[in-house]
Design a protein around this motif. Structure first.
Motif, PDB file in Angstrom:
ATOM      1  N   THR A  63       0.796  -1.118   0.149  1.00 42.08           N
ATOM      2  CA  THR A  63      -0.090   0.011  -0.068  1.00 42.08           C
ATOM      3  C   THR A  63       0.995   1.300   0.027  1.00 42.08           C
ATOM      4  O   THR A  63       1.828   1.268   0.742  1.00 42.08           O
ATOM      5  N   VAL A  65       0.842   5.380   0.175  1.00 40.48           N
ATOM      6  CA  VAL A  65       0.044   6.629   0.650  1.00 40.48           C
ATOM      7  C   VAL A  65       0.619   7.899   0.380  1.00 40.48           C
ATOM      8  O   VAL A  65       1.892   7.881   0.736  1.00 40.48           O
ATOM      9  N   SER A  89      -2.161  -1.251  -3.910  1.00 39.06           N
ATOM     10  CA  SER A  89      -3.176  -0.420  -3.733  1.00 39.06           C
ATOM     11  C   SER A  89      -2.390   1.104  -3.466  1.00 39.06           C
ATOM     12  O   SER A  89      -1.614   1.227  -2.702  1.00 39.06           O
ATOM     13  N   VAL A  91      -3.399   4.772  -1.974  1.00 38.87           N
ATOM     14  CA  VAL A  91      -4.376   6.019  -1.180  1.00 38.87           C
ATOM     15  C   VAL A  91      -3.940   7.303  -1.311  1.00 38.87           C
ATOM     16  O   VAL A  91      -2.714   7.733  -0.929  1.00 38.87           O
ATOM     17  N   GLU A  92      -4.785   8.110  -1.901  1.00 37.85           N
ATOM     18  CA  GLU A  92      -4.464   9.441  -1.888  1.00 37.85           C
ATOM     19  C   GLU A  92      -4.903  10.263  -0.719  1.00 37.85           C
ATOM     20  O   GLU A  92      -6.159  10.269  -0.209  1.00 37.85           O
ATOM     21  N   HIS A  98      -3.350   6.873   7.871  1.00 33.41           N
ATOM     22  CA  HIS A  98      -3.405   5.251   7.747  1.00 33.41           C
ATOM     23  C   HIS A  98      -2.735   4.563   8.738  1.00 33.41           C
ATOM     24  O   HIS A  98      -1.253   4.255   8.682  1.00 33.41           O
TER      25      HIS A  98
END
Length: 246
Positions: A63, A65, A89, A91-92, A98
């Protein structure tokens, strides 16, 4: 009429920090050795190191971010090109929002999302699974800069902005980590990074000297270079700490 590229967009850089291919490869090998199942990159930028680590740790998912949308677009494009899109994945949003832990956590040049270095290390400790690793990248003073060089750095630069390398490692230990590797960027890595940040804009300027925006672009480039060559060069270091949860 062709507009100038955004200054500091990183299009000519593989990594958004003073990091060579050789050092990156060694860091990836070390972090992948325990076969992590989950990897979290907080402030991932375009996630080059995250993607390389995923390629080296084939059972892991990752992930990234990041608050800067264009960097995430580049990350997604690169992930798809390397056939890693199903394992990562993005994430913005801000790193501090997070909280999910991972076996390997990466935070390079992104401690400001949590406040000070000490506050960041404390927050990151809870995001590393037991037995996991944190790769933490942050600035430190190679030697205390005199007043004239400090004045040439970023606006509002202060001696209190950094500690020395020993102090940085001490802060990691106080936060509950043990240092497995302490590495620092070389002069060559700094030169490649600073030159690479400006390369595309300098080339545009050389090709468009009479452009209406040329004078403004030239001024910005000169100011950025001045902060490096007349400011932090030879005084500001960058550390890559591989830390274990103790």
């Amino acid at each position: 009429m062709t507009s100038p590229p955004a200054l500091g967009n990183g299009s000519r850089l593989d990594f958004n920090s003073p990091l060579s291919e050789d050092r990156a490869a060694r860091l990836v090998t070390s972090l992948a050795a325990p076969s992590p199942a989950t990897i979290l990159d907080l402030g991932c930028g375009w996630a080059e190191l995250l993607l390389r680590l995923l390629a080296a740790a084939p059972v892991a998912t990752g992930t990234g971010v990041e608050v800067h949308g264009p960097d995430l677009a580049r990350a997604r494009t690169n992930a798809a090109a390397r056939k890693l899109a199903d394992r990562v994945s993005f994430v913005e949003g801000p790193a501090e929002s997070h909280p999910d832990p991972a076996d390997v956590v990466i935070s390079i040049g992104a401690f400001h999302a949590f406040g000070t270095v000490a506050e960041a290390l404390k927050a990151l400790h809870s995001r590393v699974n037991p037995g996991g690793r944190l790769l933490f990248g942050a600035e430190f003073w190679e030697r205390p800069p005199p007043a004239d060089r400090l004045a040439g750095m970023w606006p509002g630069a202060s001696l209190d902005d950094c500690t020395d390398l020993a102090g940085l490692v001490d802060q990691a230990i106080v936060a509950g980590f043990r240092p497995l590797q302490v590495q620092t960027a070389s002069t060559a890595e700094w030169e490649d990074f600073e030159s690479g940040l400006a390369a595309d804009v300098e080339e545009w300027l050389a090709s468009h000297p009479a452009h209406p925006e040329a004078a403004t672009v030239r001024e910005k480039l000169d100011a950025q270079r001045g902060m490096w060559l007349r400011g932090h060069r030879g005084f500001l270091g960058f550390a890559y700490l591989t830390l274990a949860v103790s």
